[in-house]
Write an enzyme that holds these catalytic residues in place. Structure first.
Site, PDB file in Angstrom:
ATOM      1  N   LYS A  90     -11.163   0.377 -15.819  1.00  0.00           N
ATOM      2  CA  LYS A  90     -11.693  -0.913 -15.380  1.00  0.00           C
ATOM      3  C   LYS A  90     -12.037  -1.807 -16.571  1.00  0.00           C
ATOM      4  O   LYS A  90     -11.902  -3.032 -16.500  1.00  0.00           O
ATOM      5  CB  LYS A  90     -12.911  -0.701 -14.487  1.00  0.00           C
ATOM      6  CG  LYS A  90     -12.571  -0.088 -13.127  1.00  0.00           C
ATOM      7  CD  LYS A  90     -11.516  -0.902 -12.382  1.00  0.00           C
ATOM      8  CE  LYS A  90     -11.327  -0.435 -10.950  1.00  0.00           C
ATOM      9  NZ  LYS A  90     -10.280  -1.221 -10.238  1.00  0.00           N
ATOM     10  N   TYR A 139     -12.269   6.204 -14.758  1.00  0.00           N
ATOM     11  CA  TYR A 139     -12.364   4.987 -13.957  1.00  0.00           C
ATOM     12  C   TYR A 139     -13.003   3.855 -14.771  1.00  0.00           C
ATOM     13  O   TYR A 139     -12.505   2.724 -14.788  1.00  0.00           O
ATOM     14  CB  TYR A 139     -13.180   5.287 -12.705  1.00  0.00           C
ATOM     15  CG  TYR A 139     -13.379   4.135 -11.763  1.00  0.00           C
ATOM     16  CD1 TYR A 139     -12.357   3.719 -10.905  1.00  0.00           C
ATOM     17  CD2 TYR A 139     -14.603   3.471 -11.686  1.00  0.00           C
ATOM     18  CE1 TYR A 139     -12.555   2.667 -10.013  1.00  0.00           C
ATOM     19  CE2 TYR A 139     -14.812   2.430 -10.807  1.00  0.00           C
ATOM     20  CZ  TYR A 139     -13.783   2.029  -9.970  1.00  0.00           C
ATOM     21  OH  TYR A 139     -13.984   0.993  -9.088  1.00  0.00           O
ATOM     22  N   ASP A 185       0.859  -1.195   0.000  1.00  0.00           N
ATOM     23  CA  ASP A 185       0.000   0.000   0.000  1.00  0.00           C
ATOM     24  C   ASP A 185       0.887   1.235   0.000  1.00  0.00           C
ATOM     25  O   ASP A 185       1.807   1.342   0.817  1.00  0.00           O
ATOM     26  CB  ASP A 185      -0.935   0.022   1.208  1.00  0.00           C
ATOM     27  CG  ASP A 185      -2.139   0.917   0.975  1.00  0.00           C
ATOM     28  OD1 ASP A 185      -3.255   0.392   0.802  1.00  0.00           O
ATOM     29  OD2 ASP A 185      -1.971   2.158   0.973  1.00  0.00           O
ATOM     30  N   ASN A 210      -5.304  -4.689  -6.628  1.00  0.00           N
ATOM     31  CA  ASN A 210      -6.459  -4.001  -6.060  1.00  0.00           C
ATOM     32  C   ASN A 210      -6.261  -2.488  -5.975  1.00  0.00           C
ATOM     33  O   ASN A 210      -7.224  -1.741  -5.843  1.00  0.00           O
ATOM     34  CB  ASN A 210      -6.747  -4.573  -4.661  1.00  0.00           C
ATOM     35  CG  ASN A 210      -7.884  -3.886  -3.958  1.00  0.00           C
ATOM     36  OD1 ASN A 210      -9.037  -4.036  -4.326  1.00  0.00           O
ATOM     37  ND2 ASN A 210      -7.551  -3.095  -2.945  1.00  0.00           N
ATOM     38  N   ASP A 259       4.759   2.401  -4.860  1.00  0.00           N
ATOM     39  CA  ASP A 259       3.682   2.757  -5.766  1.00  0.00           C
ATOM     40  C   ASP A 259       3.693   1.802  -6.953  1.00  0.00           C
ATOM     41  O   ASP A 259       4.617   1.816  -7.766  1.00  0.00           O
ATOM     42  CB  ASP A 259       3.901   4.201  -6.241  1.00  0.00           C
ATOM     43  CG  ASP A 259       2.833   4.684  -7.198  1.00  0.00           C
ATOM     44  OD1 ASP A 259       1.873   3.935  -7.463  1.00  0.00           O
ATOM     45  OD2 ASP A 259       2.960   5.823  -7.686  1.00  0.00           O
TER      46      ASP A 259
END
Length: 313
Positions: free
Chosen positions: A178, A174, A38, A102, A75
């Protein structure tokens, strides 16, 4: 009793909070050793100062429960940092077996208002981030397979969204990212199958900081009941797809939410028209297509409640 992921190692990106955290905890519960990745920026827009705390806290939580975990705070949208992430898993656990992508950010705006930076940043983190980690993991599995003279164990679980299926008016970046992730997944599934690796994508419905606006008006459960939108409803599917039990599941897209899993079919031809000669004329297309669409409902984006099958509270 043996656990389904015992002896396997995994990377989960964006695992400091929300879905990624639930997925990392689930893989660890099923026996996997986990690299918790993360970048640690506080804002869902990918802004703010990065922090090691989210990844380190989840890794500590796994260790406290008796599992094995190490934190990585790089990152994944950065190619070299993604290389380091995969290298960390291999150096720490001897190999990489499972990759769960994710990590993501939001920069919502209508298409006519969106800036180039808002477009680029979301594509960069979601789509390039998925590519970066997949690239290095795939190279690792290919090398292992060539050395072994046959298939090895490898699982990829990517995170898409129904935003690309049903549309999302304020999220063109987005939705595009996706949709790209689904294309990346199916291509990867075909390319890596001969090495023993599967690649699948999920469209999760979950209440996280990424979706707090989307689900703000949906009723939360009474005390003592699990929220239908809790990330914990999503993580068991990720655990299954990462396991040997899912060896025949490859190149698939699955929607998961609140005790429901739906397998999404590839697009099918809804209607077909043939020209009278070698090529259509404008008039022929008008005669064929205009009546067809006149009899169909307007191609409008579904309301969120219809798409999600939820009731607002």
């Amino acid at each position: 009793m043996s656990l389904p992921l015992e002896g396997l190692s995994a990377i989960v990106t964006g695992a400091g909070r929300g879905l990624g955290r639930a997925e990392a905890l689930e893989l660890a519960r099923l026996g996997a050793a986990v690299v918790v990745n993360d970048f640690g920026q506080p804002g869902r827009d990918g802004l703010g100062e990065a922090s090691a705390a989210p990844a380190e806290e989840v890794a500590a939580e796994i260790a406290a429960a008796g599992g094995r975990a190490v934190a990585h705070t790089g990152d994944v949208a950065d190619h070299e940092q993604a290389r380091e992430l995969v290298g960390l898993a291999i150096d720490t656990y001897g190999k990489l077996d499972i990759l769960v992508n994710n990590a993501g950010i939001l920069r919502d705006r209508m298409i006519f208002s969106m800036t180039e930076s808002e477009w680029d940043s979301v594509i960069h983190v979601h789509l390039k981030g998925h590519f970066n980690t997949t690239h290095f993991a795939a190279a690792h599995w290919r090398e292992r397979s060539k050395a072994a003279g046959g298939p090895v164990y490898g699982r990829i679980v990517n995170t898409s969204s129904e935003a690309f299926l049903a549309g999302s008016a304020g999220q063109p970046n987005y939705a595009a990212a996706k949709g790209g992730i689904v294309g990346l997944t199916t291509s990867t599934a075909l390319a890596l199958a001969k090495y023993g690796v599967t690649a699948n994508a999920i469209c999760p419905r979950a209440r996280t900081r990424m979706t707090e606006d989307v689900f703000a008006g949906f009723a939360e459960p009474s005390e003592g009941r699990l929220d239908p939108l809790a990330p914990e409803h999503v993580s068991p599917l990720v655990g299954y797809l990462a396991s040997p039990a899912a060896g025949r599941v490859n190149g698939q897209l699955l929607v998961v939410h609140g005790g429901m899993v739906a397998v999404v079919e590839r697009p099918r031809v809804a209607a077909k028209f043939d020209s009278a000669k070698e090529a259509f004329t404008f008039d022929e297309l008008d005669e064929a297509l205009s009546p067809y669409y006149a009899d169909r409902p307007p191609n409008e984006t579904f309301a969120a409640a219809e798409v999600l099958g939820l009731k607002r509270g």
